[in-house]
Design an enzyme around this catalytic site. Sequence first.
Site, mmCIF file in Angstrom:
data_model
loop_
_atom_site.group_PDB
_atom_site.id
_atom_site.type_symbol
_atom_site.label_atom_id
_atom_site.label_comp_id
_atom_site.label_asym_id
_atom_site.label_seq_id
_atom_site.Cartn_x
_atom_site.Cartn_y
_atom_site.Cartn_z
ATOM 1 N N ALA A 96 28.795 -5.341 -10.970
ATOM 2 C CA ALA A 96 30.003 -6.185 -11.969
ATOM 3 C C ALA A 96 30.897 -6.075 -11.199
ATOM 4 O O ALA A 96 32.028 -7.002 -10.862
ATOM 5 C CB ALA A 96 29.372 -6.597 -13.130
ATOM 6 N N ARG A 153 28.912 -14.544 -4.862
ATOM 7 C CA ARG A 153 28.077 -14.250 -5.724
ATOM 8 C C ARG A 153 28.539 -15.226 -7.210
ATOM 9 O O ARG A 153 29.446 -14.459 -7.371
ATOM 10 C CB ARG A 153 27.761 -12.832 -6.167
ATOM 11 C CG ARG A 153 27.331 -11.555 -4.207
ATOM 12 C CD ARG A 153 26.834 -10.483 -5.050
ATOM 13 N NE ARG A 153 25.318 -10.780 -5.083
ATOM 14 C CZ ARG A 153 25.124 -9.748 -6.039
ATOM 15 N NH1 ARG A 153 25.213 -8.291 -5.766
ATOM 16 N NH2 ARG A 153 23.233 -9.509 -6.619
ATOM 17 N N GLN A 198 18.038 -0.761 -5.803
ATOM 18 C CA GLN A 198 19.723 0.298 -6.849
ATOM 19 C C GLN A 198 19.022 1.085 -7.651
ATOM 20 O O GLN A 198 19.890 2.530 -8.000
ATOM 21 C CB GLN A 198 20.011 -0.914 -7.913
ATOM 22 C CG GLN A 198 21.022 -1.677 -6.668
ATOM 23 C CD GLN A 198 20.044 -3.376 -6.630
ATOM 24 O OE1 GLN A 198 19.119 -2.664 -6.526
ATOM 25 N NE2 GLN A 198 20.533 -4.532 -6.580
ATOM 26 N N ASP A 202 25.871 -8.558 -15.608
ATOM 27 C CA ASP A 202 26.625 -8.872 -15.291
ATOM 28 C C ASP A 202 27.784 -9.955 -15.700
ATOM 29 O O ASP A 202 28.093 -10.658 -15.266
ATOM 30 C CB ASP A 202 25.454 -9.254 -13.911
ATOM 31 C CG ASP A 202 25.174 -8.562 -13.363
ATOM 32 O OD1 ASP A 202 24.375 -8.003 -13.476
ATOM 33 O OD2 ASP A 202 26.301 -8.558 -12.078
ATOM 34 N N LYS A 243 20.636 -7.370 -13.386
ATOM 35 C CA LYS A 243 19.290 -7.478 -12.643
ATOM 36 C C LYS A 243 18.107 -7.247 -12.936
ATOM 37 O O LYS A 243 17.041 -7.605 -14.152
ATOM 38 C CB LYS A 243 19.306 -5.728 -12.432
ATOM 39 C CG LYS A 243 18.242 -5.217 -11.332
ATOM 40 C CD LYS A 243 18.384 -6.492 -10.765
ATOM 41 C CE LYS A 243 20.031 -6.518 -9.390
ATOM 42 N NZ LYS A 243 19.763 -7.832 -7.932
#
Length: 339
Positions: free
Chosen positions: A57, A91, A193, A232, A243
């Site tokens: 973010a 996004r 990730q 985020d 996530k």
Amino acid sequence: MPGSSSPVQFKTIEYDTQTNKIVILDQTRLPNEEIYVRLENVDDVYHAIKDMQVRGAPLIGVTAAYGVVLAAASGNREAVMKAADYLNKARPTAVNLSWAIERMKTRVSRAKDLSAELLEEARMIEREDQQACLRIGELGAGLITGDSKIMVHCNAGALATSGIGTALGIIYRAQQNGKKFVVYSSETRPLLQGARLTSWELTKNGIETFTICDNMVATFMPDISLVLVGADRIANNGDVANKIGTRGLAIIAQYYNVPFYVAAPLSTFDFALTSGKQIPIEERHEDEIRKFHDACIVASSAKICNPAFDVTPAELITGIVTEKFIVTPPYSENIRKLQ
Ligand code: MRU
């Protein structure tokens, strides 16, 4: 490159004033290749964010801010505003993107020298992000006691910011304070990730890290001292989008009485939202699940669901570490004090 006293010896983003281009560490190539690429125009920046060459973010916000600087080369205020709106669509979930774009747009409307002032604003956003990470690290390090086992998810590290990271910033600071701990990092399907990025940056910094598959979380949780994740977007009631998989982790942590902390800067709070139900959740392309290294791993007749984020309800969260203070329940009351 941060100074040698910094726990992080790589740079995720840099604005090159010689060429007026953005240089980023391409995160799609990690952990096997540490490759820096140039973003030459607004389209490059849009795709770098959308295709996750840069992600996380706070870093998305910083990158978009520099993207608006690239647009200023046209010298046309209207074109810059249009470019800013375009970048804002790259996004949907991390509110840091629209937060940074709004700041840049406000500056566009007031600027006398467009290029110079937009560069100044983007630099300010980057510096503030770095400062917020340091402060989150300092405040959060106190949560880590000796000989602990810390579980993390996705990557909320230096790779997700322009500084030392949020959740991992806490870990770096605790390490500097001489705390002893090990980290369990869940791999974070589908884009890995945790496996690709968190294990890379933590081990690069000498932190003992075990990477586990997402479906091993419940097995390891009973021995975990603390869960630390990023965010985020955070609503006023303390609901946190992060996530995909974060909510499952929080439910398991609560079952085993393990404290569950979120680390996030103020730029990740969406003070306009009363609840996490209002947070837009990004749906990503089905191939991220259907394929692995270009090989099909799912029957072609099967349909795919690929939400990139989930929302963890506030009641599962022990505290939210911000650069101002650690917010604890009641969240609706205490998040208001951040503004
Ligand atoms: O899809 P990504 O990799 O951008 O998702 C990143 C996360 O969910 C992070 O935990 C979050 O952005 C916090 S980063 C400090």
